[in-house]
Design an enzyme around this catalytic site. Structure first.
Site, PDB file in Angstrom:
ATOM      1  N   GLU A 110       0.477  24.066  24.735  1.00 31.31           N
ATOM      2  CA  GLU A 110       1.764  24.062  25.450  1.00 31.31           C
ATOM      3  C   GLU A 110       2.813  24.864  24.680  1.00 31.31           C
ATOM      4  OE1 GLU A 110       3.617  22.558  22.806  1.00 31.31           O
ATOM      5  OE2 GLU A 110       4.834  21.686  24.442  1.00 31.31           O
ATOM      6  N   TRP A 111       2.374  25.620  23.662  1.00 36.70           N
ATOM      7  CA  TRP A 111       3.153  26.641  22.936  1.00 36.70           C
ATOM      8  C   TRP A 111       4.237  26.087  22.007  1.00 36.70           C
ATOM      9  CZ3 TRP A 111       3.777  26.845  28.499  1.00 36.70           C
ATOM     10  CH2 TRP A 111       2.647  27.371  29.147  1.00 36.70           C
TER      11      TRP A 111
ATOM     12  N   ASP B  67       2.525  33.352  22.776  1.00 38.99           N
ATOM     13  CA  ASP B  67       1.341  34.166  22.480  1.00 38.99           C
ATOM     14  C   ASP B  67       1.585  35.238  21.414  1.00 38.99           C
ATOM     15  OD1 ASP B  67       0.430  32.634  24.534  1.00 38.99           O
ATOM     16  OD2 ASP B  67      -0.129  34.300  25.844  1.00 38.99           O
TER      17      ASP B  67
ATOM     18  N   ASP C  95      -4.211  24.589  28.851  1.00 37.94           N
ATOM     19  CA  ASP C  95      -2.948  25.328  28.892  1.00 37.94           C
ATOM     20  C   ASP C  95      -1.880  24.547  29.666  1.00 37.94           C
ATOM     21  OD1 ASP C  95      -1.444  27.573  28.240  1.00 37.94           O
ATOM     22  OD2 ASP C  95      -2.960  28.986  28.954  1.00 37.94           O
TER      23      ASP C  95
HETATM   24  C1  GLA Z   1      -1.411  31.491  28.160  1.00 31.76           C
HETATM   25  C2  GLA Z   1      -1.998  31.163  26.801  1.00 31.76           C
HETATM   26  C3  GLA Z   1      -2.903  32.305  26.371  1.00 31.76           C
HETATM   27  C4  GLA Z   1      -4.002  32.502  27.403  1.00 31.76           C
HETATM   28  C5  GLA Z   1      -3.410  32.746  28.794  1.00 31.76           C
HETATM   29  C6  GLA Z   1      -4.472  32.712  29.883  1.00 31.76           C
HETATM   30  O1  GLA Z   1      -0.557  32.598  28.076  1.00 31.76           O
HETATM   31  O2  GLA Z   1      -0.996  30.928  25.850  1.00 31.76           O
HETATM   32  O3  GLA Z   1      -3.462  32.038  25.080  1.00 31.76           O
HETATM   33  O4  GLA Z   1      -4.850  31.381  27.409  1.00 31.76           O
HETATM   34  O5  GLA Z   1      -2.440  31.744  29.114  1.00 31.76           O
HETATM   35  O6  GLA Z   1      -3.965  32.973  31.167  1.00 31.76           O
END
Ligand code: GLA
Length: 387
Positions: A153-154, A176, A118
């Site tokens: 890293e989204w 998310d 992450d």
């Molecule tokens: C981020 C990630 C999620 C999850 C949380 C855990 O938000 O994008 O998928 O892994 O952290 O804290």
């Protein structure tokens, strides 16, 4: 393909949940359909021991991680863990920045097969992200163990352009997901519709065997229960929305990581997740990600090239009302005769071809249909033409 603890459990995990989940993946038949990775997300960590090694949480995982990994492996599953490219994870637990080699070795000693890495609490800029992910990618490789590396890293630093070179096999493309068609107002409150139909556009050219775009884990079957659902105020999705979510992720060649509690899946959700013909589209050996080829007032036509000249065709209804959708051979840029099979109902629809050939379906609100077309004789799809 597999399961992750995050969507339902977040920090409410312990070793009993993980063991029961391993057993449920076997008992439901999900393991044998391909859902083989059992991944613990954030909150298994304790801290660091006197030698600097990451430890397990003493109350949630008193037996330690290695024993749990053995339990999971003994059931024919693979075992995944989580860390973060900073000093703390998103949930505030100890993380791996500056300790990549030691942590990778600890994870390998625990016999992990997958690491989600992450990016909370890490620098904004792309250069730092490339360096931090490359450090962990190298460290995992140096252990000599076969470990799938998931960069999380989204999507903000375009990981599809550099993560494979940093050793990654998949990378998150968005913030998310939550258990909702529409999502909420926060950056970590994406709905299925936005992630699947909007945020993957144009990324298909970066995907291929061993390098996958990851539009986040499945919410199918959560039914409004758990962390990215009721805890965030989302009531869940309709059956048709879960069907569309699953079919769309299969068209996207996405990693299929179940987020629901598999110990108590309802029949409809289990049936959705167990559609082996859609799973075959997702996992097809050509490794091409599908994409939208036409859109008409909220109706979308998607196409995914498959091995041996087959194509998967998705008809999606984003309207709030029922609608009839049609994809002609011209929409799909194909010619000639194809055997058509409906993968949602598992029915053969015969051979279709000629200038007026099409596939069509009456779709409920937010519903879909997916077809597999297999070429006959001189049938040809433009997506399969060289050059
Ligand atoms: C981020 C990630 C999620 C999850 C949380 C855990 O938000 O994008 O998928 O892994 O952290 O804290």
């Amino acid at each position: 393909m597999g399961w992750s603890s995050w969507n339902t459990f977040a920090h409410h995990i312990d070793e009993a949940v993980i063991r029961e989940t391993a057993d449920a993946l076997v008992a439901t038949g999900l393991r044998d359909l391909g859902y083989r990775y059992l991944n613990i997300d954030d909150h298994y960590q304790g801290g660091r021991d006197a030698d600097g090694r990451i430890t397990h949480h003493p109350e949630r995982f008193p037996g330690g991680i290695r024993a749990l990994a053995d339990y999971v492996h003994e059931r024919g599953l693979k075992f995944g863990l989580y860390s973060d490219a900073a000093e703390r994870t998103c949930g505030g637990e100890v993380a791996s920045y500056g300790n990549e080699d030691l942590d990778a070795q600890t994870f390998a000693d625990w016999q992990i097969d997958y690491l989600k890495y992450d990016y909370c609490h890490a620098p904004e800029d792309r250069g730092a992200a490339v360096r931090r992910y490359t450090a962990m990618g190298r460290a995992l490789r140096a252990t000599g163990r076969d470990i799938v590396f998931n960069v999380c890293e989204w999507g903000g630093r375009q990981p599809w352009e550099w993560a494979a070179q940093a050793g990654a096999h998949m990378w998150r493309t968005t913030g998310d997901i939550c258990d909702s068609w529409q999502g909420g107002s926060g950056v970590y409150e994406h709905g299925i519709e936005e992630i699947g139909f909007e945020l993957q556009r144009g990324l298909e050219r970066h995907a291929g065997p061993g390098r996958w775009n990851d539009p986040d884990m499945l919410v199918v079957g959560m039914r409004g229960r758990g962390n990215v659902a009721g805890s965030m105020g989302f009531a869940g999705c309709t059956d048709d929305e879960y069907r569309t979510h699953f079919a769309l992720w299969c068209m996207l060649a996405a990693p299929l990581i179940i987020g629901a509690d598999v110990r108590s899946l309802d029949d409809v959700s289990l049936e959705i997740l167990s559609n082996d013909e859609l799973i075959a589209v997702d996992q097809d050996g050509l490794g091409r990600q599908g994409r939208r080829v036409a859109t008409r007032d909220g109706l979308e036509i998607w196409l995914k090239p498959l091995l041996f000249g087959d194509v998967a065709v998705g008809l999606f209804n984003r309207r709030d009302a029922e609608a009839s959708a049609t994809a002609s051979w011209a929409d799909l840029d194909i010619t000639g005769q194809y055997v058509v099979r409906d993968l949602s109902t598992h029915k053969d629809l015969g051979v279709r071809g000629g200038s007026s050939a099409s596939v069509d379906a009456d779709l409920p609100p937010h519903g879909c249909a997916v077809f597999r077309l297999t070429p006959q004789g001189d049938a040809e799809a433009a997506v399969h033409r060289p050059g």
